[in-house]
Design an enzyme around this catalytic site. Structure first.
Site, PDB file in Angstrom:
ATOM      1  CG  HIS A  38      -3.152  -3.429   3.312  1.00 42.45           C
ATOM      2  ND1 HIS A  38      -2.163  -3.188   3.834  1.00 42.45           N
ATOM      3  CD2 HIS A  38      -3.888  -2.533   2.675  1.00 42.45           C
ATOM      4  CE1 HIS A  38      -2.308  -1.671   4.110  1.00 42.45           C
ATOM      5  NE2 HIS A  38      -3.454  -1.304   3.405  1.00 42.45           N
TER       6      HIS A  38
ATOM      7  CD  GLU B 264      -0.616  -6.057   4.802  1.00 46.25           C
ATOM      8  OE1 GLU B 264      -0.285  -6.523   3.871  1.00 46.25           O
ATOM      9  OE2 GLU B 264      -1.012  -4.960   5.517  1.00 46.25           O
TER      10      GLU B 264
ATOM     11  CB  CYS C 146      -1.033   0.048   1.043  1.00 45.13           C
ATOM     12  SG  CYS C 146      -2.579   0.961   0.864  1.00 45.13           S
TER      13      CYS C 146
HETATM   14  N1  GLN Z   1      -1.936   6.746   2.944  1.00 44.66           N
HETATM   15  C1  GLN Z   1      -2.036   5.822   1.892  1.00 44.66           C
HETATM   16  C2  GLN Z   1      -3.513   5.982   1.194  1.00 44.66           C
HETATM   17  O1  GLN Z   1      -4.367   6.488   1.811  1.00 44.66           O
HETATM   18  C3  GLN Z   1      -1.592   4.397   1.841  1.00 44.66           C
HETATM   19  C4  GLN Z   1      -2.654   3.792   3.146  1.00 44.66           C
HETATM   20  C5  GLN Z   1      -2.112   2.490   3.438  1.00 44.66           C
HETATM   21  O2  GLN Z   1      -0.946   2.220   3.576  1.00 44.66           O
HETATM   22  N2  GLN Z   1      -3.011   1.663   3.941  1.00 44.66           N
HETATM   23  O3  GLN Z   1      -3.787   6.013   0.037  1.00 44.66           O
END
Ligand code: GLN
Length: 560
Positions: free
Chosen positions: A509, A511, A383
């Site tokens: 994500h 994970e 992300c």
């Molecule tokens: N801050 C970034 C976004 O809002 C990444 C979010 C995250 O890593 N879950 O897109």
């Protein structure tokens, strides 16, 4: 059969592994052929943990339906190998919001709204929704906090009433406590357990079973004492000694006879003979000395390892599958900015930049991505880690250090990561991100496609910002590949570098979908690259499980 309910309360202190205990008991019952779900009741007023700092709460765990939940849900999903939904995490905030909403609409016209029965009824309604929405035959309900907290009283009152509502034969109360060890006399003490059971009884709940957590072996005489003073059968006093191997907990609970007791009390007979072969193998593998691989995790909440618990677990699952030991160094991105900890990063055989929000430590993470790219160290970006990999790449490819995400620099001349159009109008912070499962189409011939061995996958998301399509072409010319796209081709889901052993970032994500016995394909591919970086190629060939990216053998994991 009527739905069976197992309620877990905590006593003495928190953080003694009530969530893991619930998850492990769930696994025991699944092994016996029952459909199981687990629900967590959290006494705080926030609607969900999504707006809380990871320092307060640890990781926010995302479910398929986009619910932002407590990290215990991660334990439930990993241990039991199930997929839960948003009714499986209830907070005081949700309960009150619902009841107050109804009151404003006039649903209770004329009535005085009270904790009992209105709040408790809403809690009971939400507990009832678990079986309905998941089809579970046995629902485990973990009540957050410890008995004696003011906040958890309505939850305890609701589960107390459920015994009368559902019948004695369909409900079971398990109290998880802690036995402190007094160094001076070298003994474990049961008094706090007795007190917390008394507290529980004073609100009308008599525990059927006591799980007594301890750092030291618990003698039989102590079990007898707890049984006598707390009025439970001796076989229902289960000592649970701390183990360094998390995934051993189901085996320990099984040995202690917990399932047999629970089944007898709930009038259940096993449909299947539990088969622990795979778990035993897993635990033996964890214990077996293995060659180490060094991975650096660069984040800004590294002081609190719980903030990255799913990432850490996913890395461990992959390492275990490859027969290597994960040696994880936690590197604070803000320290990197001050020029500290650079050596630890340089000596790593793999770098992970996990998710995150806000500008603190961003440049440190970009430095980590730069090091990974220039030194050809395997890199996995999750992300935010993917977004910063793109920022770093753009700064180099376009020769302009101004490239950035508009999350950190609103006026950048090169907004390679930008707010999604649908996010522009949103003003509320809670629950408004792109959340939950979305499909991702893999592009043939890429590292990602080979790792998954599938064309279409679904992964869990939690973000506001996206790869800015205006930069797709120019960055591709410099060697950035878009190995995963939304099926309509509009969104970049996975990016990877062409000229690098393994530099890959995901907008989602992965994970959250890794399992101890079924590591996530991307984590597995990353870890295999880490092993190669560590010079363990020949070891992998002889090890029991050798799955290298690119050999087409990687099995799709995490998706039932
Ligand atoms: N801050 C970034 C976004 O809002 C990444 C979010 C995250 O890593 N879950 O897109």
């Amino acid at each position: 059969m009527p739905t069976k309910y197992i309620f877990l309360t905590g006593g003495v202190v928190s953080s003694v592994g009530k969530g893991v205990t619930a998850a492990a008991i769930g696994r025991l019952l699944k092994e016996r052929g029952f459909k199981v779900a687990v629900q967590k009741l959290d006494p705080y007023i926030n609607v969900d943990p999504g707006t809380m700092s990871p320092y307060q709460h640890g990781e926010v765990y995302i479910l398929d339906d986009g619910a932002e939940t407590d990290l215990d849900l991660g334990h439930y999903e990993r241990f039991i190998d199930i997929r839960l939904n948003r009714v499986c995490n209830v907070t005081t905030g949700q309960v009150y919001a619902e009841v107050i909403g109804k009151e404003r609409r006039g649903d209770y016209l004329g009535g005085t709204i009270q904790i009992i029965p209105h709040i408790t009824n809403e809690i009971k309604r939400r507990i009832g929704m678990v079986a309905k929405s998941t089809g579970a035959e046995i629902v485990l309900v973990e009540i957050g906090g410890t008995v004696g907290d003011i906040e958890s009283l309505p939850f305890l009152e609701a589960v107390r009433q459920l015994r009368t509502d559902m019948g004695r034969e369909n409900t079971l109360y398990i109290h998880v406590t802690w036995l402190p060890y007094i160094g001076a006399t070298a003994e474990l003490k049961t008094k706090p357990t007795q007190h917390s059971v008394r507290e529980l009884r004073s609100i009308g709940i008599t525990p059927d079973m006591i799980v007594a957590r301890s750092d030291y072996p618990v003698e039989d005489s102590l079990r007898e004492k707890i049984a006598l003073f707390c009025d439970v059968e001796k076989r229902a006093v289960v000592p649970m000694v701390t183990t360094p191997v998390l995934y051993e907990v189901p085996l320990l609970i099984e040995q202690a006879g917990v399932a047999d007791y629970v089944m007898a009390r709930l009038g259940l007979t096993a449909r299947l003979q539990p088969d622990w072969t795979e778990w035993k193998h897993l635990v033996a593998e964890v214990r077996r000395p293995k060659p180490k691989v060094k991975v650096a995790l660069v984040g800004k909440y590294v002081e609190l390892h719980d903030a990255y618990i799913s990432v850490h677990e996913a890395l461990k699952h992959a390492a275990l599958n490859l027969g290597v030991e994960l040696d994880l160094s936690w590197i604070h991105s803000a320290e990197l900015e001050k020029g500290k900890n650079l050596e630890a990063l340089k000596s790593a055989q793999g770098i992970v930049v996990p998710g995150g929000f806000g500008s603190r430590g961003i440049e440190g993470k970009i430095q980590a991505a730069r090091l990974a790219r220039t030194q050809k160290i395997p890199y996995l970006g999750l992300c935010l880690g993917m977004q910063l990999m793109v920022v770093e790449f753009a700064r180099w490819a376009l020769g302009d250090e101004d490239a950035n995400s508009t999350e950190f620099d609103r006026t950048t001349t090169l907004p390679v990561i930008d707010l999604m159009p649908e996010q522009n109008q949103i003003t509320d912070l809670g629950g408004t991100m792109r959340l939950g499962l979305y499909p991702c189409q893999l592009q043939p011939g890429t590292i990602a496609a080979r790792a998954y061995g599938q064309e279409l996958v679904e992964e869990r998301h939690r973000h506001r910002f996206e790869f800015n399509n205006e930069y797709r072409e120019i960055l591709a010319e410099h060697g950035l590949r878009y190995s995963g796209l939304s099926p309509d081709g509009r969104l970049v889901e996975i990016a990877e570098l062409a000229d690098h052993p393994f530099m890959l970032g995901t907008q989602f994500h992965p994970e959250f979908l890794s399992r101890p016995n079924r590591p996530h394909p991307l984590f597995l591919a990353f870890m295999a690259a880490v092993c190669r970086q560590a010079g363990l190629e020949s070891y992998l060939e002889t090890a029991s499980a050798q799955i290298l990216p690119g050999d087409g053998k990687a099995q799709p994991a995490g998706m039932e």
